[in-house]
Scaffold this motif. Structure first.
Motif, PDB file in Angstrom:
ATOM      1  N   ILE A 262     -32.653  45.994  -5.132  1.00  0.00           N
ATOM      2  CA  ILE A 262     -32.690  47.462  -5.235  1.00  0.00           C
ATOM      3  C   ILE A 262     -31.295  48.006  -5.468  1.00  0.00           C
ATOM      4  CG2 ILE A 262     -33.158  49.586  -3.957  1.00  0.00           C
ATOM      5  CD1 ILE A 262     -35.396  48.137  -2.544  1.00  0.00           C
ATOM      6  N   GLU A 263     -30.340  47.443  -4.704  1.00  0.00           N
ATOM      7  CA  GLU A 263     -28.957  47.899  -4.791  1.00  0.00           C
ATOM      8  C   GLU A 263     -28.398  47.706  -6.203  1.00  0.00           C
ATOM      9  OE1 GLU A 263     -26.631  45.875  -1.890  1.00  0.00           O
ATOM     10  OE2 GLU A 263     -24.852  46.090  -3.139  1.00  0.00           O
ATOM     11  N   SER A 264     -28.616  46.504  -6.757  1.00  0.00           N
ATOM     12  CA  SER A 264     -28.022  46.277  -8.087  1.00  0.00           C
ATOM     13  C   SER A 264     -28.710  47.112  -9.152  1.00  0.00           C
ATOM     14  CB  SER A 264     -28.055  44.792  -8.449  1.00  0.00           C
ATOM     15  OG  SER A 264     -29.148  44.166  -7.869  1.00  0.00           O
ATOM     16  N   VAL A 265     -30.024  47.333  -8.997  1.00  0.00           N
ATOM     17  CA  VAL A 265     -30.710  48.194  -9.974  1.00  0.00           C
ATOM     18  C   VAL A 265     -30.145  49.609  -9.905  1.00  0.00           C
ATOM     19  CG1 VAL A 265     -32.902  49.323 -10.490  1.00  0.00           C
ATOM     20  CG2 VAL A 265     -32.833  46.877 -10.112  1.00  0.00           C
ATOM     21  N   LEU A 266     -29.947  50.114  -8.663  1.00  0.00           N
ATOM     22  CA  LEU A 266     -29.391  51.463  -8.508  1.00  0.00           C
ATOM     23  C   LEU A 266     -28.014  51.555  -9.150  1.00  0.00           C
ATOM     24  CD1 LEU A 266     -30.322  52.507  -4.853  1.00  0.00           C
ATOM     25  CD2 LEU A 266     -31.122  53.513  -6.966  1.00  0.00           C
TER      26      LEU A 266
ATOM     27  N   LYS B 194     -26.174  66.929 -15.853  1.00  0.00           N
ATOM     28  CA  LYS B 194     -27.329  66.271 -15.254  1.00  0.00           C
ATOM     29  C   LYS B 194     -27.143  64.763 -15.170  1.00  0.00           C
ATOM     30  CE  LYS B 194     -29.570  68.525 -18.088  1.00  0.00           C
ATOM     31  NZ  LYS B 194     -30.575  69.041 -19.020  1.00  0.00           N
ATOM     32  N   ALA B 195     -26.749  64.157 -16.295  1.00  0.00           N
ATOM     33  CA  ALA B 195     -26.678  62.697 -16.304  1.00  0.00           C
ATOM     34  C   ALA B 195     -25.614  62.179 -15.344  1.00  0.00           C
ATOM     35  CB  ALA B 195     -26.394  62.217 -17.725  1.00  0.00           C
ATOM     36  N   ALA B 196     -24.414  62.790 -15.371  1.00  0.00           N
ATOM     37  CA  ALA B 196     -23.342  62.274 -14.519  1.00  0.00           C
ATOM     38  C   ALA B 196     -23.648  62.523 -13.051  1.00  0.00           C
ATOM     39  CB  ALA B 196     -22.017  62.914 -14.905  1.00  0.00           C
ATOM     40  N   THR B 197     -24.257  63.683 -12.734  1.00  0.00           N
ATOM     41  CA  THR B 197     -24.595  63.958 -11.332  1.00  0.00           C
ATOM     42  C   THR B 197     -25.595  62.933 -10.814  1.00  0.00           C
ATOM     43  OG1 THR B 197     -24.346  66.285 -11.840  1.00  0.00           O
ATOM     44  CG2 THR B 197     -25.345  65.736  -9.751  1.00  0.00           C
ATOM     45  N   LEU B 198     -26.665  62.731 -11.584  1.00  0.00           N
ATOM     46  CA  LEU B 198     -27.678  61.764 -11.149  1.00  0.00           C
ATOM     47  C   LEU B 198     -27.064  60.367 -11.065  1.00  0.00           C
ATOM     48  CD1 LEU B 198     -30.538  61.349 -10.336  1.00  0.00           C
ATOM     49  CD2 LEU B 198     -31.134  60.952 -12.706  1.00  0.00           C
ATOM     50  N   GLY B 199     -26.189  60.025 -12.023  1.00  0.00           N
ATOM     51  CA  GLY B 199     -25.577  58.701 -12.023  1.00  0.00           C
ATOM     52  C   GLY B 199     -24.766  58.449 -10.781  1.00  0.00           C
ATOM     53  N   SER B 200     -23.860  59.387 -10.440  1.00  0.00           N
ATOM     54  CA  SER B 200     -23.036  59.122  -9.255  1.00  0.00           C
ATOM     55  C   SER B 200     -23.872  59.210  -7.988  1.00  0.00           C
ATOM     56  CB  SER B 200     -21.820  60.043  -9.207  1.00  0.00           C
ATOM     57  OG  SER B 200     -22.112  61.300  -9.688  1.00  0.00           O
ATOM     58  N   ALA B 201     -24.916  60.063  -7.980  1.00  0.00           N
ATOM     59  CA  ALA B 201     -25.795  60.105  -6.810  1.00  0.00           C
ATOM     60  C   ALA B 201     -26.479  58.762  -6.602  1.00  0.00           C
ATOM     61  CB  ALA B 201     -26.829  61.211  -6.979  1.00  0.00           C
ATOM     62  N   LEU B 202     -26.927  58.131  -7.698  1.00  0.00           N
ATOM     63  CA  LEU B 202     -27.582  56.824  -7.578  1.00  0.00           C
ATOM     64  C   LEU B 202     -26.603  55.769  -7.068  1.00  0.00           C
ATOM     65  CD1 LEU B 202     -29.912  56.548 -10.691  1.00  0.00           C
ATOM     66  CD2 LEU B 202     -30.495  56.974  -8.325  1.00  0.00           C
ATOM     67  N   MET B 203     -25.329  55.859  -7.537  1.00  0.00           N
ATOM     68  CA  MET B 203     -24.357  54.854  -7.085  1.00  0.00           C
ATOM     69  C   MET B 203     -24.060  55.006  -5.597  1.00  0.00           C
ATOM     70  SD  MET B 203     -21.867  54.362 -10.317  1.00  0.00           S
ATOM     71  CE  MET B 203     -21.394  52.744  -9.819  1.00  0.00           C
ATOM     72  N   VAL B 204     -23.978  56.268  -5.123  1.00  0.00           N
ATOM     73  CA  VAL B 204     -23.778  56.481  -3.680  1.00  0.00           C
ATOM     74  C   VAL B 204     -25.003  55.989  -2.905  1.00  0.00           C
ATOM     75  CG1 VAL B 204     -23.405  58.226  -1.915  1.00  0.00           C
ATOM     76  CG2 VAL B 204     -22.159  58.364  -4.047  1.00  0.00           C
TER      77      VAL B 204
ATOM     78  N   HIS C 147     -26.651  49.197   0.560  1.00  0.00           N
ATOM     79  CA  HIS C 147     -25.831  48.020   0.841  1.00  0.00           C
ATOM     80  C   HIS C 147     -25.484  47.920   2.320  1.00  0.00           C
ATOM     81  CE1 HIS C 147     -22.850  44.887   0.044  1.00  0.00           C
ATOM     82  NE2 HIS C 147     -22.062  45.538   0.878  1.00  0.00           N
ATOM     83  N   PHE C 148     -25.018  49.015   2.929  1.00  0.00           N
ATOM     84  CA  PHE C 148     -24.588  48.937   4.323  1.00  0.00           C
ATOM     85  C   PHE C 148     -25.757  49.096   5.279  1.00  0.00           C
ATOM     86  CE2 PHE C 148     -20.652  50.014   2.133  1.00  0.00           C
ATOM     87  CZ  PHE C 148     -19.834  49.030   2.643  1.00  0.00           C
ATOM     88  N   GLY C 149     -26.616  50.106   5.044  1.00  0.00           N
ATOM     89  CA  GLY C 149     -27.842  50.221   5.816  1.00  0.00           C
ATOM     90  C   GLY C 149     -27.694  50.687   7.251  1.00  0.00           C
ATOM     91  N   SER C 150     -26.446  51.003   7.691  1.00  0.00           N
ATOM     92  CA  SER C 150     -26.293  51.507   9.052  1.00  0.00           C
ATOM     93  C   SER C 150     -26.467  53.028   9.042  1.00  0.00           C
ATOM     94  CB  SER C 150     -24.917  51.147   9.596  1.00  0.00           C
ATOM     95  OG  SER C 150     -23.922  51.824   8.880  1.00  0.00           O
ATOM     96  N   VAL C 151     -26.734  53.584  10.242  1.00  0.00           N
ATOM     97  CA  VAL C 151     -27.071  55.010  10.322  1.00  0.00           C
ATOM     98  C   VAL C 151     -25.920  55.886   9.832  1.00  0.00           C
ATOM     99  CG1 VAL C 151     -27.730  56.872  11.862  1.00  0.00           C
ATOM    100  CG2 VAL C 151     -28.598  54.570  12.245  1.00  0.00           C
ATOM    101  N   GLN C 152     -24.675  55.535  10.226  1.00  0.00           N
ATOM    102  CA  GLN C 152     -23.545  56.402   9.837  1.00  0.00           C
ATOM    103  C   GLN C 152     -23.396  56.459   8.328  1.00  0.00           C
ATOM    104  OE1 GLN C 152     -20.061  54.521  11.323  1.00  0.00           O
ATOM    105  NE2 GLN C 152     -21.139  53.460  12.958  1.00  0.00           N
ATOM    106  N   VAL C 153     -23.458  55.285   7.692  1.00  0.00           N
ATOM    107  CA  VAL C 153     -23.237  55.250   6.239  1.00  0.00           C
ATOM    108  C   VAL C 153     -24.345  55.987   5.507  1.00  0.00           C
ATOM    109  CG1 VAL C 153     -22.949  53.756   4.255  1.00  0.00           C
ATOM    110  CG2 VAL C 153     -21.960  53.108   6.435  1.00  0.00           C
ATOM    111  N   VAL C 154     -25.594  55.762   5.947  1.00  0.00           N
ATOM    112  CA  VAL C 154     -26.712  56.412   5.261  1.00  0.00           C
ATOM    113  C   VAL C 154     -26.601  57.924   5.398  1.00  0.00           C
ATOM    114  CG1 VAL C 154     -29.203  56.698   5.258  1.00  0.00           C
ATOM    115  CG2 VAL C 154     -28.225  54.436   5.498  1.00  0.00           C
TER     116      VAL C 154
END
Lengths: 136, 87
Positions: A7-11, A41-51, A57-64
């Motif tokens: 999932i992470e690499s696809v995102l 639109k494209a750049a906003t969605l792109g960086s949102a997906l990367m975040v 990747h980390f999956g802890s509460v603080q990072v999420v």
């Protein structure tokens, strides 16, 4: 490879691809408003997906939590910023593309006095007449 | 990473070409977005979650800079027009 990694690499890939698309659009498109349309639109969605990929990747509460904060902030502020930039560029008189089909604000905005005027009397009368005709 | 670097390069192309000032601001906007993406990628590559705070700060600066530039353009146009009316 676990499911989370896939999932992470696809995102990440989709996000980077969208940002690349936005950059290509910014270079290729003919006028400012169309470029704005491509990048916002494209750049906003792109960086949102990367975040979002960072959150997976980390999956802890603080990072999420932080990642959600970044995404929500980006999605709220990007349209506002784009709108303000487009508005300012219209007032500044940045030329539109020569094949632009319609400039709806053009006949109502007075460049000298910086005032908007409403539709002309005849237009209003025509709209009124059409409404009355529809009702009958 | 390669995709982001190409995107960054294209952003700089528009920053240099940009026929008008808003075009350049738009390019800066895009470059900051790419910066957020690169930071996210770097956070994953080095396994450091602290870097997400940098992304938050960059997002804030992005918004403030664009809004400030837009307000500045609008004010300066209006001021120039007023001066022309008077003079």
């Amino acid at each position: 490879m676990s499911v989370a990694e896939i999932i992470e690499s696809v995102l990440l890939l989709v996000g980077a691809g969208l940002i690349l698309l936005a950059a290509i659009g910014v270079v290729r498109m003919p006028d400012l408003l169309i470029r704005l349309h491509a990048t916002t639109k494209a750049a906003t969605l792109g960086s949102a997906l990367m975040v979002a990929a960072v959150a997976v990747h980390f999956g802890s509460v603080q990072v999420v939590t932080r990642a959600i904060a970044v995404i929500v902030f980006l999605l709220i502020t990007a349209p506002v910023a784009a709108h303000m930039l487009a508005r300012a560029s219209y007032f500044l008189g940045v030329p539109l593309w020569r094949r632009t089909v319609i400039d709806e604000l053009g006949s109502h905005y007075d460049r000298e006095t910086h005032e908007l005027t409403a539709a002309e009397e005849e237009e209003l009368a025509a709209i009124e007449a059409a409404l009355v005709r529809d009702r009958q | 990473m390669g995709m982001l670097c190409i995107a960054l390069l294209l952003g700089f192309v528009r920053l240099f070409l940009g026929p008008s000032l808003p075009d350049r601001v738009l390019a800066l906007d895009l470059i900051t977005m790419i910066g957020i993406g690169i930071i996210a990628l770097y956070a994953i590559a080095t396994d450091r979650s602290v870097l997400l705070d940098v992304a938050i700060a960059l997002g804030l600066i992005l918004f403030l800079a664009t809004v400030a530039f837009a307000t500045f353009f609008e004010r300066s146009t209006l001021a120039r027009r007023r001066r022309r009316e008077r003079g």
